[in-house]
Motif scaffolding. Structure first.
Motif, PDB file in Angstrom:
ATOM      1  N   ILE A   3       0.857  -1.178   0.000  1.00  0.00           N
ATOM      2  CA  ILE A   3       0.000   0.000   0.000  1.00  0.00           C
ATOM      3  C   ILE A   3       0.900   1.236   0.000  1.00  0.00           C
ATOM      4  CG2 ILE A   3      -1.749   1.318   1.243  1.00  0.00           C
ATOM      5  CD1 ILE A   3      -2.679  -1.279   2.526  1.00  0.00           C
ATOM      6  N   THR A   4       0.690   2.119  -0.979  1.00  0.00           N
ATOM      7  CA  THR A   4       1.439   3.373  -1.031  1.00  0.00           C
ATOM      8  C   THR A   4       0.459   4.532  -0.953  1.00  0.00           C
ATOM      9  OG1 THR A   4       1.407   3.404  -3.442  1.00  0.00           O
ATOM     10  CG2 THR A   4       3.318   2.397  -2.403  1.00  0.00           C
ATOM     11  N   VAL A   5       0.876   5.579  -0.227  1.00  0.00           N
ATOM     12  CA  VAL A   5       0.042   6.768  -0.062  1.00  0.00           C
ATOM     13  C   VAL A   5       0.856   7.972  -0.513  1.00  0.00           C
ATOM     14  CG1 VAL A   5      -1.214   8.211   1.591  1.00  0.00           C
ATOM     15  CG2 VAL A   5      -1.134   5.729   1.904  1.00  0.00           C
ATOM     16  N   VAL A  10      -3.127   9.131   5.211  1.00  0.00           N
ATOM     17  CA  VAL A  10      -4.315   8.296   5.358  1.00  0.00           C
ATOM     18  C   VAL A  10      -4.053   7.354   6.529  1.00  0.00           C
ATOM     19  CG1 VAL A  10      -5.803   6.596   4.252  1.00  0.00           C
ATOM     20  CG2 VAL A  10      -4.807   8.425   2.879  1.00  0.00           C
ATOM     21  N   LEU A  11      -4.959   7.357   7.490  1.00  0.00           N
ATOM     22  CA  LEU A  11      -4.788   6.503   8.658  1.00  0.00           C
ATOM     23  C   LEU A  11      -4.781   5.025   8.258  1.00  0.00           C
ATOM     24  CD1 LEU A  11      -7.250   8.272  11.120  1.00  0.00           C
ATOM     25  CD2 LEU A  11      -4.760   8.458  11.069  1.00  0.00           C
ATOM     26  N   ALA A  12      -4.113   4.207   9.056  1.00  0.00           N
ATOM     27  CA  ALA A  12      -4.016   2.774   8.772  1.00  0.00           C
ATOM     28  C   ALA A  12      -5.394   2.117   8.741  1.00  0.00           C
ATOM     29  CB  ALA A  12      -3.123   2.089   9.804  1.00  0.00           C
ATOM     30  N   ALA A  13      -6.289   2.544   9.620  1.00  0.00           N
ATOM     31  CA  ALA A  13      -7.637   1.971   9.646  1.00  0.00           C
ATOM     32  C   ALA A  13      -8.383   2.289   8.353  1.00  0.00           C
ATOM     33  CB  ALA A  13      -8.412   2.504  10.847  1.00  0.00           C
ATOM     34  N   GLU A  14      -8.197   3.496   7.829  1.00  0.00           N
ATOM     35  CA  GLU A  14      -8.843   3.874   6.574  1.00  0.00           C
ATOM     36  C   GLU A  14      -8.247   3.086   5.405  1.00  0.00           C
ATOM     37  OE1 GLU A  14      -9.955   7.885   3.997  1.00  0.00           O
ATOM     38  OE2 GLU A  14      -8.779   8.075   5.830  1.00  0.00           O
ATOM     39  N   GLN A  15      -6.935   2.862   5.422  1.00  0.00           N
ATOM     40  CA  GLN A  15      -6.288   2.052   4.374  1.00  0.00           C
ATOM     41  C   GLN A  15      -6.866   0.644   4.370  1.00  0.00           C
ATOM     42  OE1 GLN A  15      -2.015   2.093   4.804  1.00  0.00           O
ATOM     43  NE2 GLN A  15      -1.949   4.322   5.004  1.00  0.00           N
ATOM     44  N   LEU A  30      -6.149  -8.306  -3.296  1.00  0.00           N
ATOM     45  CA  LEU A  30      -5.354  -7.211  -3.832  1.00  0.00           C
ATOM     46  C   LEU A  30      -3.871  -7.560  -3.796  1.00  0.00           C
ATOM     47  CD1 LEU A  30      -6.940  -3.983  -2.315  1.00  0.00           C
ATOM     48  CD2 LEU A  30      -6.842  -4.624  -4.709  1.00  0.00           C
ATOM     49  N   GLU A  31      -3.172  -7.166  -4.845  1.00  0.00           N
ATOM     50  CA  GLU A  31      -1.717  -7.285  -4.873  1.00  0.00           C
ATOM     51  C   GLU A  31      -1.088  -5.978  -4.430  1.00  0.00           C
ATOM     52  OE1 GLU A  31       1.473  -7.707  -8.397  1.00  0.00           O
ATOM     53  OE2 GLU A  31       0.030  -9.350  -8.244  1.00  0.00           O
ATOM     54  N   SER A  32      -1.640  -4.853  -4.917  1.00  0.00           N
ATOM     55  CA  SER A  32      -1.127  -3.546  -4.524  1.00  0.00           C
ATOM     56  C   SER A  32      -2.243  -2.513  -4.568  1.00  0.00           C
ATOM     57  CB  SER A  32       0.012  -3.111  -5.441  1.00  0.00           C
ATOM     58  OG  SER A  32      -0.464  -2.915  -6.756  1.00  0.00           O
ATOM     59  N   LEU A  33      -2.073  -1.471  -3.767  1.00  0.00           N
ATOM     60  CA  LEU A  33      -3.032  -0.377  -3.701  1.00  0.00           C
ATOM     61  C   LEU A  33      -2.258   0.925  -3.591  1.00  0.00           C
ATOM     62  CD1 LEU A  33      -5.905   0.806  -3.312  1.00  0.00           C
ATOM     63  CD2 LEU A  33      -5.654   0.333  -0.873  1.00  0.00           C
ATOM     64  N   ALA A  34      -2.544   1.868  -4.500  1.00  0.00           N
ATOM     65  CA  ALA A  34      -1.934   3.195  -4.461  1.00  0.00           C
ATOM     66  C   ALA A  34      -3.033   4.197  -4.150  1.00  0.00           C
ATOM     67  CB  ALA A  34      -1.269   3.524  -5.792  1.00  0.00           C
ATOM     68  N   ILE A  35      -2.866   4.914  -3.053  1.00  0.00           N
ATOM     69  CA  ILE A  35      -3.847   5.905  -2.614  1.00  0.00           C
ATOM     70  C   ILE A  35      -3.244   7.282  -2.844  1.00  0.00           C
ATOM     71  CG2 ILE A  35      -5.206   6.763  -0.677  1.00  0.00           C
ATOM     72  CD1 ILE A  35      -4.876   3.962   0.608  1.00  0.00           C
ATOM     73  N   THR A  36      -3.943   8.117  -3.623  1.00  0.00           N
ATOM     74  CA  THR A  36      -3.504   9.481  -3.881  1.00  0.00           C
ATOM     75  C   THR A  36      -4.523  10.428  -3.268  1.00  0.00           C
ATOM     76  OG1 THR A  36      -2.534   8.775  -5.975  1.00  0.00           O
ATOM     77  CG2 THR A  36      -2.834  11.132  -5.663  1.00  0.00           C
ATOM     78  N   VAL A  37      -4.057  11.290  -2.361  1.00  0.00           N
ATOM     79  CA  VAL A  37      -4.927  12.243  -1.680  1.00  0.00           C
ATOM     80  C   VAL A  37      -4.814  13.586  -2.393  1.00  0.00           C
ATOM     81  CG1 VAL A  37      -5.420  13.384   0.519  1.00  0.00           C
ATOM     82  CG2 VAL A  37      -4.559  11.039   0.498  1.00  0.00           C
ATOM     83  N   GLU A  41     -10.503  14.746  -1.829  1.00  0.00           N
ATOM     84  CA  GLU A  41     -10.711  13.617  -2.745  1.00  0.00           C
ATOM     85  C   GLU A  41      -9.625  12.570  -2.547  1.00  0.00           C
ATOM     86  OE1 GLU A  41     -13.233  13.479  -5.147  1.00  0.00           O
ATOM     87  OE2 GLU A  41     -14.010  15.310  -4.215  1.00  0.00           O
ATOM     88  N   VAL A  42      -9.991  11.309  -2.773  1.00  0.00           N
ATOM     89  CA  VAL A  42      -9.033  10.209  -2.692  1.00  0.00           C
ATOM     90  C   VAL A  42      -9.165   9.389  -3.965  1.00  0.00           C
ATOM     91  CG1 VAL A  42      -8.399   8.106  -1.445  1.00  0.00           C
ATOM     92  CG2 VAL A  42      -9.150  10.108  -0.189  1.00  0.00           C
ATOM     93  N   ASP A  43      -8.034   9.141  -4.623  1.00  0.00           N
ATOM     94  CA  ASP A  43      -8.011   8.314  -5.831  1.00  0.00           C
ATOM     95  C   ASP A  43      -7.361   6.981  -5.482  1.00  0.00           C
ATOM     96  OD1 ASP A  43      -8.223   7.696  -8.635  1.00  0.00           O
ATOM     97  OD2 ASP A  43      -6.069   8.086  -8.792  1.00  0.00           O
TER      98      ASP A  43
END
Length: 86
Positions: A3-5, A10-15, A30-37, A41-43
């Motif tokens: 997981i990348t932010v 982004v809090l761990a619970a939200e991730q 899931l293999e990977s998750l990229a979170i862009t803030v 908005e969150v992508d």
């Protein structure tokens, strides 16, 4: 799972909530998750693990997976089938 932010925090619970949502929605891991803030908005960009393909056969009107759970009569029937070429 990776997981990348980026762009904020982004809090761990939200991730973990995003991970659970995506896995439950698509019924895959899931293999990977990229979170862009971006402000409020969150992508989410995600990649699922590859699911192995299992061949399904249709024999005498029944859809079956593997032959290992068949009784001797059904296995003999499959063995005696005439296999047509294309």
């Amino acid at each position: 799972m990776e997981i990348t932010v980026s762009g904020g925090e982004v809090l761990a619970a939200e991730q973990q909530a995003y991970v659970a949502y995506l896995q439950n929605k698509h019924h895959r891991k899931l293999e990977s998750l990229a979170i862009t803030v971006d402000g409020g908005e969150v992508d989410l960009q995600y990649v699922f693990t590859v699911t192995p393909f299992e061949r399904i056969r249709r024999i005498t009107g029944y859809l079956v997976g593997t032959l290992d759970r068949w009784n001797n009569a059904k296995a003999a029937e499959e063995h005696d089938r005439v296999k047509h070429s294309v």
